[in-house]
Design an enzyme around this catalytic site. Sequence first.
Site, PDB file in Angstrom:
ATOM      1  N   GLY A  22       0.839  -1.184   0.000  1.00  0.00           N
ATOM      2  CA  GLY A  22       0.000   0.000   0.000  1.00  0.00           C
ATOM      3  C   GLY A  22       0.875   1.234   0.000  1.00  0.00           C
ATOM      4  O   GLY A  22       2.099   1.153   0.145  1.00  0.00           O
ATOM      5  N   PRO A  23       0.254   2.376  -0.161  1.00  0.00           N
ATOM      6  CA  PRO A  23       1.025   3.628  -0.211  1.00  0.00           C
ATOM      7  C   PRO A  23       1.609   3.984   1.153  1.00  0.00           C
ATOM      8  O   PRO A  23       1.192   3.443   2.188  1.00  0.00           O
ATOM      9  CB  PRO A  23      -0.021   4.665  -0.649  1.00  0.00           C
ATOM     10  N   GLY A  25       2.065   5.651   4.552  1.00  0.00           N
ATOM     11  CA  GLY A  25       1.063   6.145   5.480  1.00  0.00           C
ATOM     12  C   GLY A  25      -0.199   5.311   5.566  1.00  0.00           C
ATOM     13  O   GLY A  25      -1.141   5.675   6.267  1.00  0.00           O
ATOM     14  N   GLU A 151      10.201  -3.808   5.159  1.00  0.00           N
ATOM     15  CA  GLU A 151      11.232  -3.320   4.238  1.00  0.00           C
ATOM     16  C   GLU A 151      12.598  -3.899   4.615  1.00  0.00           C
ATOM     17  O   GLU A 151      13.602  -3.196   4.672  1.00  0.00           O
ATOM     18  CB  GLU A 151      11.257  -1.793   4.213  1.00  0.00           C
TER      19      GLU A 151
END
Length: 165
Positions: A22-23, A25, A151
Amino acid sequence: VNGALDDLHGVAEAGSVIAIVGPNGAGKSTLLGVAARLFDPDAGSIELDGRDLRGLSLRALRRAIGIASADLPLLRGTVRRNLCYRHPRVAAAEFARIVALCGIDQLASELPAGLDTRLGDGGAGLSAGQRQRIALARALMGEPAVLLLDEADANLDAVASHVVD
């Protein structure tokens, strides 16, 4: 975290690999933080094998869940202490396996005192890739039942990224 993850339900079956995308934030890191019980949800629960994480001792929780995230910096102390943080009594064979798998053996050979090299806050004195290798090895140490990677391949070279894959 107030309102970051409203009305979220899910089940991760044993042996599954789940990618949350997802983006920026959107709450991906927040979700992993709640799943690792870095903080508790405002409502509801996170369960592992049917047990609410809030009912597990900190020791049992650390052994069950490994997490590598930029939000979890390395600790002040030795490289060895950082590697064994989740599992202080890890078997020597398991320790050696993870150290080799993540290339920590090669990294340690470049450090002044090897695995006993002292690190400053957040791993000061190491490159971002070296810090990430140690964080990944720390997450893998002791074969956790759940592995959370946020990540985890950031700042890693191709060889170290292969470990994440």
